[in-house]
Design a protein around this motif. Structure first.
Motif, short mmCIF file in Angstrom:
data_model
loop_
_atom_site.label_atom_id
_atom_site.label_comp_id
_atom_site.label_asym_id
_atom_site.label_seq_id
_atom_site.Cartn_x
_atom_site.Cartn_y
_atom_site.Cartn_z
N LEU A 47 0.82 -1.29 -0.02
CA LEU A 47 0.11 0.02 -0.09
C LEU A 47 0.83 1.10 0.08
CD1 LEU A 47 -2.68 1.32 0.11
CD2 LEU A 47 -2.80 1.11 2.53
N LYS A 48 1.81 1.20 0.80
CA LYS A 48 2.83 2.31 1.00
C LYS A 48 3.33 2.47 -0.52
CE LYS A 48 3.70 2.45 5.96
NZ LYS A 48 4.65 2.34 7.07
N LEU A 49 3.96 1.33 -0.99
CA LEU A 49 4.68 1.54 -2.46
C LEU A 49 3.32 1.85 -3.31
CD1 LEU A 49 7.25 0.88 -4.30
CD2 LEU A 49 6.07 -1.41 -4.40
N ARG A 50 2.39 1.71 -3.25
CA ARG A 50 1.51 2.20 -4.35
C ARG A 50 1.02 3.65 -4.14
NH1 ARG A 50 -2.54 -0.64 -2.71
NH2 ARG A 50 -2.10 -2.39 -4.44
N LEU A 51 1.25 4.11 -2.77
CA LEU A 51 0.82 5.47 -2.27
C LEU A 51 2.15 6.33 -2.92
CD1 LEU A 51 -0.66 5.32 1.02
CD2 LEU A 51 -1.72 6.01 -0.94
N THR A 52 3.56 5.53 -2.63
CA THR A 52 4.60 6.36 -3.37
C THR A 52 4.69 6.43 -4.71
OG1 THR A 52 5.72 5.42 -1.24
CG2 THR A 52 7.06 6.16 -2.88
N GLN A 53 4.21 5.56 -5.41
CA GLN A 53 4.31 5.46 -6.84
C GLN A 53 3.20 6.49 -7.42
OE1 GLN A 53 3.34 1.54 -8.03
NE2 GLN A 53 5.51 0.86 -7.71
N GLU A 54 2.13 6.61 -6.69
CA GLU A 54 1.22 7.54 -7.02
C GLU A 54 1.56 8.99 -7.04
OE1 GLU A 54 -2.33 6.82 -4.83
OE2 GLU A 54 -2.99 5.13 -6.20
N LYS A 55 2.21 9.39 -5.60
CA LYS A 55 2.88 10.62 -5.43
C LYS A 55 3.96 10.81 -6.52
CE LYS A 55 2.06 10.83 -0.55
NZ LYS A 55 2.27 10.87 0.83
N THR A 56 4.85 9.48 -6.89
CA THR A 56 5.79 10.01 -7.87
C THR A 56 5.31 10.38 -9.28
OG1 THR A 56 7.26 8.40 -6.47
CG2 THR A 56 7.60 8.95 -8.76
N GLU A 57 4.20 9.60 -9.47
CA GLU A 57 3.65 9.81 -10.80
C GLU A 57 3.12 11.40 -10.84
OE1 GLU A 57 0.59 7.09 -11.31
OE2 GLU A 57 2.23 5.32 -11.92
N GLU A 58 2.29 11.72 -9.70
CA GLU A 58 1.95 13.15 -9.80
C GLU A 58 2.84 14.03 -9.57
OE1 GLU A 58 -0.23 13.41 -5.95
OE2 GLU A 58 -1.85 12.13 -6.80
N THR A 59 4.17 13.75 -9.02
CA THR A 59 5.22 14.71 -9.13
C THR A 59 5.71 14.68 -10.50
OG1 THR A 59 5.90 14.10 -6.76
CG2 THR A 59 7.58 15.32 -8.08
N GLN A 60 5.92 13.58 -11.25
CA GLN A 60 6.20 13.65 -12.52
C GLN A 60 5.35 14.23 -13.51
OE1 GLN A 60 6.70 9.60 -13.77
NE2 GLN A 60 8.80 9.18 -12.70
N ILE A 61 4.21 14.19 -13.13
CA ILE A 61 3.26 14.87 -14.15
C ILE A 61 3.22 16.56 -13.70
CG2 ILE A 61 0.68 15.60 -14.36
CD1 ILE A 61 0.16 12.49 -13.69
N THR A 62 3.56 16.65 -12.64
CA THR A 62 3.68 18.29 -12.21
C THR A 62 5.11 18.80 -12.88
OG1 THR A 62 2.45 17.94 -10.12
CG2 THR A 62 3.83 20.12 -10.24
N PHE A 63 6.19 17.95 -12.76
CA PHE A 63 7.49 18.49 -13.22
C PHE A 63 7.23 18.44 -14.65
CE2 PHE A 63 11.73 17.08 -15.09
CZ PHE A 63 12.36 17.83 -14.68
N SER A 64 6.57 17.58 -15.36
CA SER A 64 6.42 17.82 -17.01
C SER A 64 5.70 18.70 -16.99
CB SER A 64 5.83 16.38 -17.51
OG SER A 64 6.60 15.32 -17.06
N ARG A 65 4.60 19.36 -16.59
CA ARG A 65 3.93 20.44 -16.63
C ARG A 65 4.75 21.82 -16.30
NH1 ARG A 65 -0.41 18.99 -13.93
NH2 ARG A 65 0.31 19.87 -12.19
N ASN A 66 5.37 21.61 -15.50
CA ASN A 66 6.26 23.02 -15.04
C ASN A 66 7.35 23.06 -16.11
OD1 ASN A 66 4.84 23.53 -12.76
ND2 ASN A 66 6.02 22.45 -11.54
N SER A 67 7.82 21.85 -16.57
CA SER A 67 8.83 21.85 -17.49
C SER A 67 8.39 22.36 -18.74
CB SER A 67 9.67 20.56 -17.80
OG SER A 67 10.02 20.07 -16.57
N GLU A 68 7.22 21.99 -19.07
CA GLU A 68 6.63 22.54 -20.50
C GLU A 68 6.44 24.13 -20.24
OE1 GLU A 68 2.79 21.54 -23.49
OE2 GLU A 68 3.21 20.52 -21.19
N GLU A 69 5.86 24.43 -19.29
CA GLU A 69 5.39 26.01 -18.82
C GLU A 69 6.93 26.70 -19.12
OE1 GLU A 69 3.62 26.24 -15.23
OE2 GLU A 69 1.53 25.38 -16.16
#
Length: 290
Positions: free
Chosen positions: A168-190
């Protein structure tokens, strides 16, 4: 029936007329008297009418028999239709019963197969449990940490719960990592868009700078020309002032310094002009006096 009756009457009338005309044209009849021929005709007419009446009665009897047969045939047809309907209903009921029986048989077969499968699974589970039990017993014989099979089961449950928690913790960490990657990608694009806009602004400003540099070089050339012209004119002005000052000093010497010295070039030019005009007047006057 009325149509058939009229046809029969017409038929007998036609036959009567034929016989009447045939008898009328017979040679023997010409020799009979009128009364005898009339009696003969009446007799023949009576015979024909009697024959016609007998045929009518026979025809009526046949028609009654035909109507009776038709009614009997209609009754038989109705009876056959009723039997056919009952038979079709019987067939439909038999088909429905057969389908219900087949469906029930299929359901019972499926239920039986499900029960057999359940029993087979339970037997396999029992065999597997026996294997686990033997495995636990072998562990208990070699390990001193576990005294009872329940200890192993409790340890397994603990490890399983820990594993579930870690997953469960791994899944939550993966979800946070994916959210961080999405945010990073969005910020990088901006940021890339911002940098691209800045680069466009820099290119536009660079173009304007080059235009300004070209204009500056052009105006610098013009300024250099103006400076050169101003220098030449300043030199000419200095030479003119020097020449004017020299002429002014000569005029003063000729006038025995009666003119006050001044450094103003315009004043010097006026004095020089006055001296020249006066000298010219004196020269002309002297020439006239001579």
């Amino acid at each position: 029936m009325p149509i058939i009756k009229d046809n029969l009457e017409e038929y007998f009338k036609i036959n009567f007329k034929k016989k009447f005309y045939l008898n009328a044209t017979n040679k023997h009849d010409y020799e009979l008297t009128s009364a005898t021929r009339l009696l003969e005709k009446r007799r023949e007419t009576i015979e024909i009418e009697n024959g016609l009446q007998l045929q009518k009665q026979d025809f009526a009897t046949k028609m009654e028999s035909l109507v009776s047969r038709r009614e009997e045939l209609a009754k038989r047809q109705k009876l056959l239709r009723d039997k056919k309907i009952k038979f079709e209903k019987y067939l439909k009921e038999n088909d429905a019963k057969r389908l219900r029986a087949e469906k029930k048989k299929s359901e019972e077969k499926k239920l039986k197969e499900a029960k057999e499968k359940l029993i087979s699974n339970q037997l396999k589970q029992m065999e597997l449990n026996l294997i686990y039990q033997k495995y636990f017993e072998s562990i208990l014989e070699t390990e001193t940490e576990f005294l009872e099979p329940n200890d192993v089961i409790l340890r397994y449950d603990t490890l399983k719960a820990t594993n579930t928690d870690l997953i469960l913790k791994l899944r939550l960490t993966q979800e946070k990592t994916e959210e961080t990657q999405i945010t990073f990608s969005r910020n990088s694009e901006e940021q890339n868009n911002i940098i691209l806009n800045y680069n466009n602004d820099i290119a536009r400003l660079q173009s304007r700078l080059e235009e300004c540099q070209q204009k500056t070089a052009k105006w610098q050339n013009e300024w250099d020309k103006i400076l050169n012209t101003a220098t030449e004119k300043s030199l000419l002005l200095g030479q003119t002032k020097m020449a004017t000052n020299n002429l002014f000093n000569l005029v003063r010497m000729n006038l025995n310094n009666r003119i006050r010295y001044t450094s103003d070039t315009n004043t010097q030019l006026e004095k020089i002009q006055q001296f020249i005009v006066g000298s010219s007047y004196l020269t002309i006057l002297c020439q006239e006096l001579q």
